[in-house]
Write a protein that holds these residues in place. Structure first.
Motif, PDB file in Angstrom:
ATOM      1  N   ARG A  22       0.839  -1.213   0.000  1.00 19.07           N
ATOM      2  CA  ARG A  22       0.000   0.000   0.000  1.00 19.07           C
ATOM      3  C   ARG A  22       0.864   1.249   0.000  1.00 19.07           C
ATOM      4  NH1 ARG A  22      -3.128  -2.784   3.602  1.00 19.07           N
ATOM      5  NH2 ARG A  22      -2.147  -1.744   5.370  1.00 19.07           N
ATOM      6  N   GLU A  23       1.896   1.260   0.834  1.00 17.53           N
ATOM      7  CA  GLU A  23       2.790   2.417   0.899  1.00 17.53           C
ATOM      8  C   GLU A  23       3.526   2.621  -0.427  1.00 17.53           C
ATOM      9  OE1 GLU A  23       5.351   1.735   4.232  1.00 17.53           O
ATOM     10  OE2 GLU A  23       3.781   2.179   5.698  1.00 17.53           O
ATOM     11  N   ALA A  24       4.014   1.554  -1.007  1.00 20.86           N
ATOM     12  CA  ALA A  24       4.750   1.657  -2.269  1.00 20.86           C
ATOM     13  C   ALA A  24       3.833   2.132  -3.387  1.00 20.86           C
ATOM     14  CB  ALA A  24       5.385   0.314  -2.620  1.00 20.86           C
ATOM     15  N   THR A  25       2.609   1.636  -3.405  1.00 26.78           N
ATOM     16  CA  THR A  25       1.644   2.044  -4.431  1.00 26.78           C
ATOM     17  C   THR A  25       1.310   3.521  -4.285  1.00 26.78           C
ATOM     18  OG1 THR A  25       0.723  -0.182  -4.512  1.00 26.78           O
ATOM     19  CG2 THR A  25      -0.656   1.592  -5.377  1.00 26.78           C
ATOM     20  N   GLN A  32       4.250   9.537  -9.931  1.00 28.60           N
ATOM     21  CA  GLN A  32       3.710   9.621 -11.285  1.00 28.60           C
ATOM     22  C   GLN A  32       3.064  10.983 -11.507  1.00 28.60           C
ATOM     23  OE1 GLN A  32       3.930   7.200 -13.849  1.00 28.60           O
ATOM     24  NE2 GLN A  32       3.345   9.025 -14.997  1.00 28.60           N
ATOM     25  N   GLY A  33       2.374  11.483 -10.503  1.00 34.63           N
ATOM     26  CA  GLY A  33       1.786  12.814 -10.615  1.00 34.63           C
ATOM     27  C   GLY A  33       2.835  13.893 -10.783  1.00 34.63           C
ATOM     28  N   ARG A  34       3.925  13.774 -10.035  1.00 31.83           N
ATOM     29  CA  ARG A  34       5.006  14.750 -10.164  1.00 31.83           C
ATOM     30  C   ARG A  34       5.667  14.666 -11.531  1.00 31.83           C
ATOM     31  NH1 ARG A  34       8.537  14.358  -4.760  1.00 31.83           N
ATOM     32  NH2 ARG A  34       8.333  16.591  -4.455  1.00 31.83           N
ATOM     33  N   LEU A  35       5.840  13.447 -12.027  1.00 35.33           N
ATOM     34  CA  LEU A  35       6.437  13.254 -13.345  1.00 35.33           C
ATOM     35  C   LEU A  35       5.544  13.848 -14.436  1.00 35.33           C
ATOM     36  CD1 LEU A  35       8.708  12.009 -15.044  1.00 35.33           C
ATOM     37  CD2 LEU A  35       7.391   9.880 -15.060  1.00 35.33           C
ATOM     38  N   ASP A  36       4.244  13.641 -14.316  1.00 37.73           N
ATOM     39  CA  ASP A  36       3.306  14.219 -15.288  1.00 37.73           C
ATOM     40  C   ASP A  36       3.387  15.742 -15.278  1.00 37.73           C
ATOM     41  OD1 ASP A  36       2.482  11.667 -15.943  1.00 37.73           O
ATOM     42  OD2 ASP A  36       0.619  11.759 -14.787  1.00 37.73           O
ATOM     43  N   ALA A  37       3.462  16.329 -14.075  1.00 38.67           N
ATOM     44  CA  ALA A  37       3.559  17.784 -13.970  1.00 38.67           C
ATOM     45  C   ALA A  37       4.863  18.282 -14.591  1.00 38.67           C
ATOM     46  CB  ALA A  37       3.473  18.207 -12.500  1.00 38.67           C
TER      47      ALA A  37
END
Length: 51
Positions: A22-25, A32-37
């Motif tokens: 859960r923590e890793a996910t 992924q959100g930071r990479l998209d930004a």
């Protein structure tokens, strides 16, 4: 029904692995959100400098 010590240990191990998953996910989703930004900012800067 009583569990054997081996079953107790197995269940504790499974619970710990689920917690870690859960923590890793959650961390992967955040990254992924930071990479998209970052990709959006990079694309915008490229567009602005190439115009």
């Amino acid at each position: 029904m009583l569990r054997t010590p081996g079953e107790v240990q197995r269940d504790e191990t499974v619970a710990e692995l689920r917690r870690r998953l859960r923590e890793a996910t959650s961390r992967a989703t955040e990254l992924q959100g930071r990479l998209d930004a970052l990709a959006t900012v990079t694309a915008n800067l490229y567009y602005e400098t190439s115009s």
